[in-house]
Write a protein that holds these residues in place. Structure first.
Motif, PDB file in Angstrom:
ATOM      1  N   GLN A 113      19.915  -1.976  14.638  1.00 65.27           N
ATOM      2  CA  GLN A 113      20.743  -0.835  15.024  1.00 65.27           C
ATOM      3  C   GLN A 113      20.178   0.471  14.482  1.00 65.27           C
ATOM      4  O   GLN A 113      20.261   1.517  15.140  1.00 65.27           O
ATOM      5  N   GLU A 114      19.615   0.437  13.301  1.00 69.44           N
ATOM      6  CA  GLU A 114      18.977   1.631  12.742  1.00 69.44           C
ATOM      7  C   GLU A 114      17.780   2.041  13.594  1.00 69.44           C
ATOM      8  O   GLU A 114      17.597   3.221  13.913  1.00 69.44           O
ATOM      9  N   ILE A 115      16.968   1.050  13.982  1.00 74.12           N
ATOM     10  CA  ILE A 115      15.800   1.339  14.823  1.00 74.12           C
ATOM     11  C   ILE A 115      16.228   1.908  16.175  1.00 74.12           C
ATOM     12  O   ILE A 115      15.579   2.818  16.718  1.00 74.12           O
ATOM     13  N   ALA A 116      17.330   1.400  16.718  1.00 77.54           N
ATOM     14  CA  ALA A 116      17.794   1.845  18.041  1.00 77.54           C
ATOM     15  C   ALA A 116      18.114   3.338  18.068  1.00 77.54           C
ATOM     16  O   ALA A 116      18.110   3.957  19.140  1.00 77.54           O
ATOM     17  N   ALA A 117      18.395   3.916  16.911  1.00 81.19           N
ATOM     18  CA  ALA A 117      18.749   5.344  16.857  1.00 81.19           C
ATOM     19  C   ALA A 117      17.536   6.256  16.704  1.00 81.19           C
ATOM     20  O   ALA A 117      17.684   7.487  16.808  1.00 81.19           O
ATOM     21  N   TRP A 118      16.372   5.708  16.465  1.00 75.95           N
ATOM     22  CA  TRP A 118      15.217   6.538  16.122  1.00 75.95           C
ATOM     23  C   TRP A 118      14.772   7.465  17.251  1.00 75.95           C
ATOM     24  O   TRP A 118      14.436   8.626  17.012  1.00 75.95           O
ATOM     25  N   GLN A 119      14.749   6.964  18.464  1.00 79.51           N
ATOM     26  CA  GLN A 119      14.216   7.788  19.554  1.00 79.51           C
ATOM     27  C   GLN A 119      15.039   9.061  19.743  1.00 79.51           C
ATOM     28  O   GLN A 119      14.487  10.164  19.854  1.00 79.51           O
ATOM     29  N   ALA A 120      16.347   8.932  19.757  1.00 79.38           N
ATOM     30  CA  ALA A 120      17.204  10.111  19.902  1.00 79.38           C
ATOM     31  C   ALA A 120      17.127  10.996  18.666  1.00 79.38           C
ATOM     32  O   ALA A 120      17.149  12.232  18.767  1.00 79.38           O
ATOM     33  N   SER A 169      13.324  12.450  18.660  1.00 80.42           N
ATOM     34  CA  SER A 169      12.801  12.977  19.935  1.00 80.42           C
ATOM     35  C   SER A 169      11.342  12.571  20.152  1.00 80.42           C
ATOM     36  O   SER A 169      10.513  13.356  20.612  1.00 80.42           O
ATOM     37  N   ILE A 170      11.048  11.317  19.772  1.00 83.77           N
ATOM     38  CA  ILE A 170       9.725  10.721  19.968  1.00 83.77           C
ATOM     39  C   ILE A 170       9.936   9.367  20.626  1.00 83.77           C
ATOM     40  O   ILE A 170      10.835   8.625  20.228  1.00 83.77           O
ATOM     41  N   PRO A 171       9.127   9.020  21.623  1.00 77.45           N
ATOM     42  CA  PRO A 171       9.278   7.691  22.234  1.00 77.45           C
ATOM     43  C   PRO A 171       9.101   6.588  21.188  1.00 77.45           C
ATOM     44  O   PRO A 171       8.182   6.642  20.368  1.00 77.45           O
ATOM     45  N   VAL A 172      10.002   5.620  21.211  1.00 81.88           N
ATOM     46  CA  VAL A 172       9.931   4.467  20.314  1.00 81.88           C
ATOM     47  C   VAL A 172       9.761   3.216  21.166  1.00 81.88           C
ATOM     48  O   VAL A 172      10.645   2.859  21.954  1.00 81.88           O
ATOM     49  N   ASP A 173       8.618   2.567  21.031  1.00 79.40           N
ATOM     50  CA  ASP A 173       8.342   1.333  21.770  1.00 79.40           C
ATOM     51  C   ASP A 173       8.699   0.149  20.881  1.00 79.40           C
ATOM     52  O   ASP A 173       8.097  -0.045  19.821  1.00 79.40           O
ATOM     53  N   ARG A 174       9.685  -0.626  21.336  1.00 72.88           N
ATOM     54  CA  ARG A 174      10.134  -1.801  20.586  1.00 72.88           C
ATOM     55  C   ARG A 174       9.585  -3.056  21.259  1.00 72.88           C
ATOM     56  O   ARG A 174       9.770  -3.276  22.448  1.00 72.88           O
ATOM     57  N   PHE A 175       8.932  -3.887  20.471  1.00 76.59           N
ATOM     58  CA  PHE A 175       8.298  -5.100  20.994  1.00 76.59           C
ATOM     59  C   PHE A 175       9.054  -6.327  20.493  1.00 76.59           C
ATOM     60  O   PHE A 175       9.507  -6.351  19.344  1.00 76.59           O
ATOM     61  N   PRO A 176       9.202  -7.341  21.328  1.00 76.37           N
ATOM     62  CA  PRO A 176       9.887  -8.558  20.874  1.00 76.37           C
ATOM     63  C   PRO A 176       9.091  -9.248  19.782  1.00 76.37           C
ATOM     64  O   PRO A 176       7.863  -9.168  19.728  1.00 76.37           O
ATOM     65  N   ASP A 177       9.810  -9.920  18.904  1.00 73.34           N
ATOM     66  CA  ASP A 177       9.167 -10.687  17.838  1.00 73.34           C
ATOM     67  C   ASP A 177       8.774 -12.044  18.406  1.00 73.34           C
ATOM     68  O   ASP A 177       9.597 -12.958  18.527  1.00 73.34           O
ATOM     69  N   ASP A 178       7.503 -12.173  18.756  1.00 74.19           N
ATOM     70  CA  ASP A 178       7.034 -13.390  19.425  1.00 74.19           C
ATOM     71  C   ASP A 178       6.555 -14.449  18.437  1.00 74.19           C
ATOM     72  O   ASP A 178       5.895 -15.422  18.828  1.00 74.19           O
ATOM     73  N   ARG A 179       6.920 -14.303  17.175  1.00 72.55           N
ATOM     74  CA  ARG A 179       6.561 -15.325  16.185  1.00 72.55           C
ATOM     75  C   ARG A 179       7.515 -16.512  16.218  1.00 72.55           C
ATOM     76  O   ARG A 179       7.314 -17.486  15.486  1.00 72.55           O
TER      77      ARG A 179
END
Length: 509
Positions: free
Chosen positions: A114-121, A124-134
């Motif tokens: 939830q903290e990460i979800a707020a970063w882009q707004a 004001s920088i694009p935040v690319d979130r990648f799934p944890d494929d481990r």
């Protein structure tokens, strides 16, 4: 300073060089940010050994990344650059590097996600979130498996994982003709049996510096810092696992549920802390165990029991966590409200089994699954302890504890607080189970043979009192109905003695 194209945020449980966010980046053009954060060390009062383990493993991983060609900003706790939280630390790094984008692999825990979800707004920088494929099973894949099912039983999920991975499969059929050899994993260990110890690693200079830091900054936290013997590098974690396969795995299947005084490890791998922070790959360790079975080095019940814990249970509880969060952490099916007894921190309960489990936890930041489920967890449920309080204790005291894996194990498996979503029955037991699976009772001041009275094992009266209190909630459970009928057949004066013994004990908690 040259502007950074991508800033890759790597969290403390993402210590894997093939991490999805790193795979999407370029060491020649991008930069990694890692930080030791006060907020993460104290959102619950983590065991000193756990903090030291993670900080040291993080520092070693930063060096591993640098050796692979990455530029790494590593912010130590106590550094003037340290900002205490993920978001504040990222803000500081953004001001310094002016990145075009932020890259991050999805967090394992809801609160961090939830903290990460707020970063882009916020930035004001694009935040690319990648799934944890481990993980073997992605979150969307688990949701697809769960959709439309009236019961989310691990056994059926586990079979799907076996088919998907091909582990211990002969074509479309399980090796040995059965999916599950759990019935062969329940032997009590003889006290004179030889038991190998997990691999021990002497602290290097990096770890020694971390140990001094933790002792200075977190001296008030629970647990013993010394001796510190955990692996903190990938190479040492892999060596520890190889030693387990060679020395302990052959007996693991027989004795994985056993408990012995002064024997905290028995034949367990003690690698979950390495798996959960990314030093070991879960599928790779399962393939190594399968290879040991197929080469004739370990029996099938040992190999299957180990693999079930990893691709079955570990993957399953992660799926449940993301399926049911938020809100799952406050589940309380029985309406339990009692505070966590102080002896969960002090080991002075006068119950040999509780004191052994808590003492071991204090010393090692470790207890195996039966100690957690059938000793500390069982007691808390029988005594009516608030499951959220127990959850926070488990999250605090174990080196392998992260909310995604610990919360479903506590709320669902240990406390039945989700009302049976995860477990098919409450894992409630009297002293007889503990006596059968351990030697704790032989050195206890309480008498495990007595059901009631001041010298009776507290688990006995508490067990039947739990049944009486919750008979309307558990009477319809097929696996508990006979227990309820047994209680109903007790003479009225015996039921009264049970109630009085339980009440007297609980009054003194």
């Amino acid at each position: 300073m040259r502007r950074v194209r991508n800033l890759i945020v790597v969290l403390g449980d993402q210590l894997t060089p093939t991490l999805s966010s790193l795979a999407a980046a370029d060491p020649a053009r991008d930069r990694v940010l890692m930080a030791e954060l006060q907020d993460e060390a104290t959102y619950v009062p983590h065991h000193k050994k756990k903090i030291a383990f993670l900080f040291s493993a993080m520092r070693h991983f930063a060096e591993e990344l640098r050796a692979l060609g990455w530029s790494v900003d590593y912010v130590k706790l106590g550094s003037p650059e340290n900002q205490a939280s993920f978001t504040a630390q990222l803000a500081h790094a953004i001001a310094a590097h002016r990145p075009e984008r932020i890259l991050v692999t999805d967090a394992a825990e809801w609160r961090v996600s939830q903290e990460i979800a707020a970063w882009q707004a916020l930035f004001s920088i694009p935040v690319d979130r990648f799934p944890d494929d481990r993980f073997v099973c992605s979150t969307p894949a688990f949701r697809a498996w769960a959709k439309g099912r009236t019961q989310l039983r691990m056994e059926y999920f586990y079979r799907e994982m076996r088919r998907q991975t091909g582990l211990l499969m002969d074509g479309d059929a399980p090796v040995g003709g059965k999916w599950n050899f759990d019935s062969e994993n329940r032997k009590a260990a003889p006290v004179d049996i030889f038991m190998p110890r997990p691999s021990v690693f002497a602290p290097d200079a990096i770890t020694a510096e971390v140990l001094s830091l933790v002792q200075a900054r977190f001296a008030h936290h629970f647990g013993d810092l010394a001796p510190f013997w955990f692996a903190v590098t990938r190479a040492d974690a892999e060596a520890a696992f190889a030693a387990f396969v060679d020395r302990a795995l052959p007996q693991f299947g027989d004795y994985q549920d056993a408990m012995l005084t002064n024997e905290p490890f028995l034949y367990h791998a003690v690698i979950s802390q390495y798996l959960n922070c990314g030093l070991l790959d879960p599928l790779r360790v399962c393939r190594q165990v399968e290879a040991a079975y197929r080469s004739g080095k370990v029996p099938l019940n040992a190999a299957e029991g180990f693999i079930r814990q990893i691709i079955g249970w570990r993957e399953y509880v992660r799926g449940i966590y993301w399926l049911k969060m938020p809100g799952y952490e406050r589940s309380n099916f029985f309406g339990h409200t009692r505070e966590l007894p102080g002896f969960y921190w002090t080991a002075d309960s006068d119950m040999a089994c509780i004191d052994a489990a808590v003492t071991q936890t204090k010393e090692q930041a470790y207890a195996h699954h039966i100690q957690r489920l059938m000793i500390t967890g069982n007691f808390a449920m029988l005594a009516g302890v608030d499951p959220h309080a127990l959850h926070e204790w488990y999250l605090s005291v174990y080196a392998d504890a992260y909310e995604w894996v610990e919360l479903p194990n506590t709320v669902g498996m240990s406390q039945f607080a989700d009302g049976g979503l995860l477990a098919s029955k409450p894992y409630a037991a009297s002293g007889a189970y503990i006596n059968r699976m351990s030697n704790y009772c032989s050195s206890c001041g309480y008498d495990v043979k007595q059901r009631t009275g001041p010298m009776a094992c507290p688990f006995n009266a508490l067990y039947w009192d739990f049944v009486a209190r919750n008979r309307t909630k558990i009477g319809g459970n097929p696996r508990m109905a006979q227990t309820v009928r047994t209680y109903d057949n007790f003479a009225p004066d015996e039921r009264q003695r049970i109630a009085e013994s339980a009440a007297n004990f609980l009054a003194n908690l």
